[in-house]
Scaffold this active site. Structure first.
Site: not given
Ligand code: UT7
Length: 357
Positions: A112, A250, A280
């Protein structure tokens, strides 16, 4: 040799099919509320054509804005992580589709951060090697890689392209300072495994690629990585945070953008945000946002614009751009994508069938 490289043309291309959060919720266990609150995304675009088609349309529009004809382009760089094929470069296809047949062409894969890497490269080529009209394109077709069984990453990505033309200038403008970096020790936390020669060509389903990532870990490193490169740029240019007219970051997650704005102490009104509409689009986010800022009259001659990005690698980069005199296009291109008669979910039908259990 010219001292500066001015951005004299710009153009973007977003494919027409829109995939909303509710569309995702109709096939996987997610919700509009979760996606919006965790990432800021409401919808993204899904391309019905290869990446090079998006790149070529954006390039045609950028050339028209600069009044540059394709045969004047002497260097064409495509920043991308989702090329048409492993061989040849996507830039080669874009060259054929734009008619920029006098250009040296190559791809640049810096995740990115690719567009900032591309701007730095193009600026250096103009200043040191005498290139006269350079196209830098950030272009992606990331929805091609969606794994519908991974709801964490699948909902984040979209397709699109943005392009700029750079030309030599003696006025102080263009990229005045840039700092780029990478920490390859964390390459594995954002990758598309088995998509190249590091994989097992004959394993089952070897040709089903998808994005593997550790969102939380990238999130932490993104904020730190961008902040450290931005600090270096501020130190080198001697600028204070108040001197920054606009930040074009970004677009990976609204919360990451807000953290960067907080670090810079820049109010959100001075930050370009379009992640709601496009998600993204990796190397395309910054040039697409730059085009929108120009269209909305939010860039004035002489403005100081901070660019910042991070991505697969894990790469990171920041750059201080001083906008030149031109803020309106000199002419317009009639280049268009071929019509699309499918919905976004229809385009992704095979991906849904093959990646959902
Ligand atoms: O450009 C470079 C690439 N970009 C990135 O890598 C983005 C960087 N990371 C992020 O933007 C965030 O970490 C995410 C948006 C990917 C995730 O947000 P988060 O607040 O870090 O969520 P998490 O991964 O800690 O997940 C929290 C909960 C989990 O459930 P439990 O374990 O708490 O029960 C996930 O299983 O949310 C759940 N979850 C979802 N629920 C509904 C993960 N994805 C989803 C979804 N819908 N799409």
């Amino acid at each position: 040799m010219a001292k500066y490289a001015d951005i004299t043309g710009w153009g973007k291309c977003l494919p027409p099919a829109v995939l909303t959060n509710d569309d995702f919720a109709s096939v996987i266990d997610t919700s509009d509320e979760w996606i919006r609150s965790r990432s800021g995304i409401s919808e993204r675009r899904v391309s019905h054509v290869p990446n090079s088609d998006l790149a070529a349309v954006a390039a045609h529009r950028a050339m028209a804005a600069a009044n540059a004809s394709p045969d004047e382009i002497d260097l064409l760089i495509v920043a991308s992580t989702s090329g048409d094929n492993m061989v040849p470069s996507t830039a080669a296809y874009v060259q054929a589709k734009t008619g920029a047949l006098n250009a040296a062409v190559f791809d640049l894969n810096a995740g990115c951060s690719g567009f900032i890497y591309g701007l730095e490269t193009a600026t250096a080529m103009i200043r040191a090697a005498g290139y006269l009209k350079v196209l830098v394109i950030g272009s992606e077709r990331l929805t091609w890689l969606i794994n519908f069984s991974d709801r964490g990453s699948g909902v984040l990505f979209g397709d699109g392209a943005g392009a700029v033309v750079l030309e030599p200038s003696d006025e102080e403008c263009g990229l005045l300072s840039a700092h780029l970096g990478c920490d390859g020790r964390y390459a594995h936390i954002l990758e598309v495994p088995n998509s190249g020669t590091g994989g097992d060509r004959f394993r089952d389903n070897y040709n089903i690629f998808d994005i593997n990532f550790d969102g939380r870990e990238i999130f932490k490193r993104a904020v730190k990585g961008m902040a450290s490169e931005v600090k270096k740029v501020l130190r080198e240019t001697g600028l204070k945070r108040d001197d920054i007219d606009l930040v074009i970051p970004h677009q990976a997650n609204l919360r990451i953008i807000e953290s960067l704005a907080h670090f810079l102490k820049v109010p959100m009104e001075r930050v370009a945000v379009n992640i709601q509409q496009y998600g993204n689009t990796s190397a395309a986010t910054i040039p697409v946002a730059m085009c929108e800022m120009l269209e909305q009259g939010r860039i004035a001659p002489g403005d100081r614009i901070m660019l910042a990005a991070f991505g697969a690698g894990l790469t990171r980069g920041a750059g201080l751009l001083r906008w030149g005199q031109r803020v309106t296009p000199l002419s317009e291109s009639d280049a268009e994508l071929p019509p699309c008669d499918q919905t976004a979910l229809e385009i992704l039908g095979d991906a849904i069938e093959h990646t959902l259990p």
